[in-house]
Write a protein that holds these residues in place. Structure first.
Motif, PDB file in Angstrom:
ATOM      1  N   ILE A   1       0.927  -1.204  -0.054  1.00  0.00           N
ATOM      2  CA  ILE A   1       0.100   0.103   0.118  1.00  0.00           C
ATOM      3  C   ILE A   1       0.804   1.324  -0.110  1.00  0.00           C
ATOM      4  O   ILE A   1       0.561   2.301  -0.559  1.00  0.00           O
ATOM      5  CB  ILE A   1      -1.043  -0.007   1.044  1.00  0.00           C
ATOM      6  CG1 ILE A   1      -0.104   0.123   2.382  1.00  0.00           C
ATOM      7  CG2 ILE A   1      -1.782  -1.201   1.007  1.00  0.00           C
ATOM      8  CD1 ILE A   1      -1.229   0.591   3.779  1.00  0.00           C
TER       9      ILE A   1
ATOM     10  N   ALA B   1      -4.122   5.717  -2.861  1.00  0.00           N
ATOM     11  CA  ALA B   1      -5.627   5.634  -2.420  1.00  0.00           C
ATOM     12  C   ALA B   1      -6.551   6.638  -3.235  1.00  0.00           C
ATOM     13  O   ALA B   1      -6.563   7.847  -3.011  1.00  0.00           O
ATOM     14  CB  ALA B   1      -5.891   5.685  -0.990  1.00  0.00           C
TER      15      ALA B   1
ATOM     16  N   VAL C   1     -10.571   8.090  -3.959  1.00  0.00           N
ATOM     17  CA  VAL C   1     -11.711   8.163  -3.293  1.00  0.00           C
ATOM     18  C   VAL C   1     -12.568   8.867  -4.004  1.00  0.00           C
ATOM     19  O   VAL C   1     -11.927  10.232  -4.139  1.00  0.00           O
ATOM     20  CB  VAL C   1     -11.685   8.632  -1.748  1.00  0.00           C
ATOM     21  CG1 VAL C   1     -12.847   8.428  -1.031  1.00  0.00           C
ATOM     22  CG2 VAL C   1     -10.598   7.711  -1.011  1.00  0.00           C
TER      23      VAL C   1
ATOM     24  N   ASP D   1      -5.398   2.471  -6.237  1.00  0.00           N
ATOM     25  CA  ASP D   1      -6.476   1.490  -5.301  1.00  0.00           C
ATOM     26  C   ASP D   1      -8.039   2.375  -5.302  1.00  0.00           C
ATOM     27  O   ASP D   1      -8.058   3.372  -4.346  1.00  0.00           O
ATOM     28  CB  ASP D   1      -5.932   1.109  -4.027  1.00  0.00           C
ATOM     29  CG  ASP D   1      -4.779   0.119  -4.283  1.00  0.00           C
ATOM     30  OD1 ASP D   1      -4.699  -0.448  -5.389  1.00  0.00           O
ATOM     31  OD2 ASP D   1      -4.023   0.317  -3.410  1.00  0.00           O
TER      32      ASP D   1
ATOM     33  N   LEU E   1     -11.260   3.188  -3.568  1.00  0.00           N
ATOM     34  CA  LEU E   1     -11.618   2.705  -2.155  1.00  0.00           C
ATOM     35  C   LEU E   1     -13.005   3.504  -1.913  1.00  0.00           C
ATOM     36  O   LEU E   1     -12.868   4.817  -2.446  1.00  0.00           O
ATOM     37  CB  LEU E   1     -10.640   3.198  -1.230  1.00  0.00           C
ATOM     38  CG  LEU E   1      -9.340   2.159  -1.500  1.00  0.00           C
ATOM     39  CD1 LEU E   1      -8.203   3.002  -0.698  1.00  0.00           C
ATOM     40  CD2 LEU E   1      -9.447   0.709  -1.271  1.00  0.00           C
TER      41      LEU E   1
ATOM     42  N   THR F   1     -11.930  10.597   4.228  1.00  0.00           N
ATOM     43  CA  THR F   1     -11.360   9.145   3.978  1.00  0.00           C
ATOM     44  C   THR F   1     -10.213   9.184   3.351  1.00  0.00           C
ATOM     45  O   THR F   1      -9.377   8.456   3.929  1.00  0.00           O
ATOM     46  CB  THR F   1     -12.612   8.493   2.986  1.00  0.00           C
ATOM     47  OG1 THR F   1     -13.964   8.551   3.339  1.00  0.00           O
ATOM     48  CG2 THR F   1     -12.087   7.170   2.587  1.00  0.00           C
ATOM     49  N   ALA F   2      -9.895  10.022   2.609  1.00  0.00           N
ATOM     50  CA  ALA F   2      -8.461   9.903   2.028  1.00  0.00           C
ATOM     51  C   ALA F   2      -7.321  10.430   3.092  1.00  0.00           C
ATOM     52  O   ALA F   2      -6.575   9.595   3.069  1.00  0.00           O
ATOM     53  CB  ALA F   2      -8.251  11.107   0.955  1.00  0.00           C
TER      54      ALA F   2
ATOM     55  N   GLU G   1      -7.814   9.685   6.062  1.00  0.00           N
ATOM     56  CA  GLU G   1      -7.911   8.483   7.133  1.00  0.00           C
ATOM     57  C   GLU G   1      -7.046   7.218   6.352  1.00  0.00           C
ATOM     58  O   GLU G   1      -6.042   6.573   7.151  1.00  0.00           O
ATOM     59  CB  GLU G   1      -9.375   7.788   7.232  1.00  0.00           C
ATOM     60  CG  GLU G   1      -9.635   6.800   8.138  1.00  0.00           C
ATOM     61  CD  GLU G   1     -10.866   6.458   8.322  1.00  0.00           C
ATOM     62  OE1 GLU G   1     -11.373   5.978   7.241  1.00  0.00           O
ATOM     63  OE2 GLU G   1     -11.522   6.696   9.154  1.00  0.00           O
ATOM     64  N   HIS G   2      -6.957   7.108   5.263  1.00  0.00           N
ATOM     65  CA  HIS G   2      -5.963   6.203   4.519  1.00  0.00           C
ATOM     66  C   HIS G   2      -4.483   6.859   4.788  1.00  0.00           C
ATOM     67  O   HIS G   2      -3.783   5.814   4.827  1.00  0.00           O
ATOM     68  CB  HIS G   2      -6.581   6.075   2.979  1.00  0.00           C
ATOM     69  CG  HIS G   2      -7.623   5.329   2.884  1.00  0.00           C
ATOM     70  ND1 HIS G   2      -7.793   3.935   3.104  1.00  0.00           N
ATOM     71  CD2 HIS G   2      -8.560   5.558   1.900  1.00  0.00           C
ATOM     72  CE1 HIS G   2      -8.926   3.586   2.806  1.00  0.00           C
ATOM     73  NE2 HIS G   2      -9.616   4.401   2.212  1.00  0.00           N
TER      74      HIS G   2
ATOM     75  N   ARG H   1      -3.304   5.232   7.832  1.00  0.00           N
ATOM     76  CA  ARG H   1      -3.645   3.797   7.883  1.00  0.00           C
ATOM     77  C   ARG H   1      -2.469   3.259   6.972  1.00  0.00           C
ATOM     78  O   ARG H   1      -2.435   1.929   6.560  1.00  0.00           O
ATOM     79  CB  ARG H   1      -4.999   3.454   7.651  1.00  0.00           C
ATOM     80  CG  ARG H   1      -5.954   3.596   8.763  1.00  0.00           C
ATOM     81  CD  ARG H   1      -7.523   2.907   8.296  1.00  0.00           C
ATOM     82  NE  ARG H   1      -7.369   1.431   8.254  1.00  0.00           N
ATOM     83  CZ  ARG H   1      -7.517   0.731   9.301  1.00  0.00           C
ATOM     84  NH1 ARG H   1      -7.543   1.338  10.531  1.00  0.00           N
ATOM     85  NH2 ARG H   1      -7.644  -0.519   9.189  1.00  0.00           N
TER      86      ARG H   1
ATOM     87  N   TYR I   1      -1.261   4.532   3.683  1.00  0.00           N
ATOM     88  CA  TYR I   1      -0.681   4.838   2.249  1.00  0.00           C
ATOM     89  C   TYR I   1      -0.130   6.014   2.404  1.00  0.00           C
ATOM     90  O   TYR I   1      -0.355   6.905   3.295  1.00  0.00           O
ATOM     91  CB  TYR I   1      -2.243   5.302   1.671  1.00  0.00           C
ATOM     92  CG  TYR I   1      -2.938   4.111   0.868  1.00  0.00           C
ATOM     93  CD1 TYR I   1      -2.751   3.672  -0.182  1.00  0.00           C
ATOM     94  CD2 TYR I   1      -3.812   3.444   1.570  1.00  0.00           C
ATOM     95  CE1 TYR I   1      -3.143   2.646  -0.856  1.00  0.00           C
ATOM     96  CE2 TYR I   1      -4.611   2.233   1.129  1.00  0.00           C
ATOM     97  CZ  TYR I   1      -4.206   1.947  -0.125  1.00  0.00           C
ATOM     98  OH  TYR I   1      -4.883   0.789  -0.629  1.00  0.00           O
TER      99      TYR I   1
ATOM    100  N   SER J   1      -2.804   9.946  -1.022  1.00  0.00           N
ATOM    101  CA  SER J   1      -4.321   9.562  -1.160  1.00  0.00           C
ATOM    102  C   SER J   1      -4.749  10.589  -2.085  1.00  0.00           C
ATOM    103  O   SER J   1      -4.203  11.838  -2.198  1.00  0.00           O
ATOM    104  CB  SER J   1      -4.881   9.417   0.087  1.00  0.00           C
ATOM    105  OG  SER J   1      -4.970  10.646   0.874  1.00  0.00           O
TER     106      SER J   1
END
Length: 580
Positions: free
Chosen positions: A243, A248, A250, A286, A288, A372-373, A375-376, A379, A381, A384
């Motif tokens: 990752i 990422a 979104v 990816d 998501l 969300t981006a 947040e990735h 986590r 990435y 994003s």
């Protein structure tokens, strides 16, 4: 399915937690390792020059972020070699994780243009290892490495015990990374000297080091023939999600509900499909789903009364109709206009940004994508991308305008600021007045905007160089207003200055408000940046090596949006990963 990612430093909580888990595995599985060596892992990642070897850590995690294995790679850039210090998996995991980690270590060594990958492995010779249980384990490890073409170096004194009588002195194993070139004697001596001095420090006396180094007499150095596999060719890489090397993506899937059909309204749904056609063939992304976030995240950045007005007003508008602000009353906070349509001017800065029934929903969807981006990034990435419309950077704390309702980039930056300082870089053609307004008195978020001078470019009333922030935010706002005619090289020079300011701020994360309206022939801009210029912009930004959230802002020439976005992200990915 498991994922593999690189831990760059201790910036984010997810990385700090992974390091703690790696240290627990080291302590559990390498009982002879000193506590001080285990504790030094975080320092080695943060300060590689101190140890004369650059430490690179890869972890394999499950969906709950439990570390199932790791590989610790050392890089000596002066001698162009890599040394695999540790590779380990937890006992309950399958062997494919070890193979995936070793494959990733080999890929990194190739990227670093290493002449080879070296490692130590305990011997499979009964004369060197008396413990039969350990002997079986050693044979299994050497069998594993042989599958990738890694073999012990033979005919040297490397496996001489440091203290006479010690059992199981290690082999030095060499992986040529697929090259058929031999390992030159003189180069091997330099590598061995570096390993024994830099890895072991004072534990190896000078006489011992000299004895081992001088024992390398064959040129090229001899490798032991394979014992466990028929041919020394790399094993196919197990399936794993890397990752930290992916982006990422979104997408605001509901963006088209906010579709204004009036002639000349350039903020149209085709912008999203044009960008997707350009970026998806790169294979870097990816896709998501967006998560739904509480409205409180919006109200932490925008005035609650403004948020409530926008929601209520949009619900009163007949489907298919739009309300444009046409009266701009003196903003008396104590006595706002009573009629909601009139009050639009109370909360708006222009006459061309309409409200319709779905404006709130679309803007809230864009915020969800940006969060969300963010947040990735938290986590794992490293990059994003929130591909959203409507845009957001003109939305101030209590007003909308410039096609913008909620400032998605600012909300993402505020969300990330809980984890440390954040920089927002706005590269849209127009000044990010909303982002400036929101953070103008804060010292934990640096706002930087490169844009057309307000003497000719929207929003006209802000974006001047002397606007530097107030109070705690003094010197935390930086504007670079530029002339009406500008080419790529001129832009790059200013971008480099802006990036030096960001680097000096030492942020933990970066948010990029990506406007593609700086490109040639954009209907809202006057500059002439080409796709190659945008790739160079991305490359320069990526070289900051910061976890980066990109939020889509402007860019309205649908014919070139895809190529411009593709080139920007290729450059950003290359810069962050040191590929160019």
């Amino acid at each position: 399915m498991f994922r593999i990612r690189r831990i760059y430093d201790t910036t984010l909580a997810i990385d700090r937690d992974a390091i703690v888990q790696v240290q627990a595995i080291l302590k559990r599985q390498f009982s002879g390792l000193a506590d001080s060596d285990i504790a030094s892992l975080a320092r080695k990642l943060a300060d590689p020059l101190r140890y004369r070897l650059r430490t690179i850590l890869f972890v394999a995690e499950d969906s709950k972020l439990h570390v199932k294995g790791f590989a610790l790679l050392n890089h000596a850039p002066d001698l162009h070699f890599c040394y695999l210090d540790f590779i380990s998996v937890t006992p309950s995991t399958t062997g494919c994780i070890g193979g995936a980690l070793y494959t990733r270590a080999r890929e990194e060594a190739r990227h670093l243009q290493a002449a080879g990958l070296f490692m130590e492995c305990l011997p499979d010779d009964p004369q060197l290892c008396a413990d039969k249980t350990m002997l079986r384990q050693n044979r299994a490890r050497l069998r594993f490495y042989e599958r990738f073409g890694a073999l012990p170096i033979s005919g040297t004194a490397y496996e001489t015990p440091l203290r006479e009588g010690d059992d199981c002195p290690p082999y030095l194993v060499f992986d040529g990374l697929g090259s058929t070139d031999g390992l030159a004697r003189d180069y091997a001596r330099q590598v061995v000297q570096a390993i024994l001095t830099r890895k072991y420090g004072d534990r190896c006396p000078p006489g011992y080091i000299e004895k081992v180094v001088s024992s390398f007499t064959d040129d090229p150095v001899r490798l032991r023939p394979p014992r466990y596999v028929n041919r020394s060719s790399p094993k196919p890489a197990p399936e794993a999600l890397h990752i930290d090397q992916r982006i990422a993506l979104v997408i605001n899937q509901g963006h088209d509900i906010h579709h204004v059909h009036e002639r000349g309204y350039v903020e149209a749904p085709v912008r999203i499909s044009s960008i997707l056609k350009g970026i998806l063939p790169t294979g870097l992304f990816d896709t998501l789903p967006a998560h739904h976030f509480s409205e409180k995240h919006i109200k932490e950045v925008h005035e609650p009364a403004f948020v409530e007005y926008l929601k209520r007003m949009c619900l009163t508008i007949e489907p298919g109709k739009s309300v444009y602000p046409y009266v701009f009353p003196i903003r008396n906070a104590a006595r706002p206009p009573k009629e909601l349509p009139v009050r639009a001017g109370y909360y708006c800065i222009d006459t061309f940004t309409p409200l319709n029934r779905n404006a709130y929903k679309a803007a809230k969807g864009a915020v969800d994508c940006a969060l969300t981006a963010a947040e990735h990034i938290l986590r794992g990435y490293r990059i994003s991308y929130a591909l959203v419309r409507p845009p957001g950077h003109h939305a101030e704390r209590r007003v909308f305008g410039g096609f913008c309702y909620f400032n998605s980039a600012a909300i993402a930056a505020h969300y990330l600021s809980r984890h440390g300082k954040v920089a927002v870089l706005d590269v849209d053609y127009h000044h990010g007045n909303g982002t400036q307004d929101i953070f103008y008195e804060r010292g934990d978020v640096l706002t930087v905007s490169i844009h057309g001078h307000p003497s000719f470019a929207y929003p006209y009333f802000s974006g001047f160089a002397e606007e530097r922030g107030l109070g705690a935010g003094h010197n935390c706002n930086r504007n670079y207003p530029l002339p009406e005619i500008l080419d790529g090289p001129g832009y790059h020079r200013v971008l480099e200055r802006a990036l030096r300011r960001i680097d000096a701020f030492r942020p933990k994360c970066l948010v990029v408000a990506l406007g593609l309206d700086t490109a040639r022939k954009d209907p809202t801009g006057t500059w002439s940046l080409t796709p190659a210029d945008l790739q160079h912009n991305g490359l320069l930004i990526g070289r900051l090596r910061l976890p980066t959230v990109v939020v889509q802002e402007g860019g309205y020439r649908s014919r070139s949006l895809g190529a411009n976005a593709r080139n920007f992200f290729i450059g950003l990915w290359q810069g962050l990963h040191g590929r160019q």
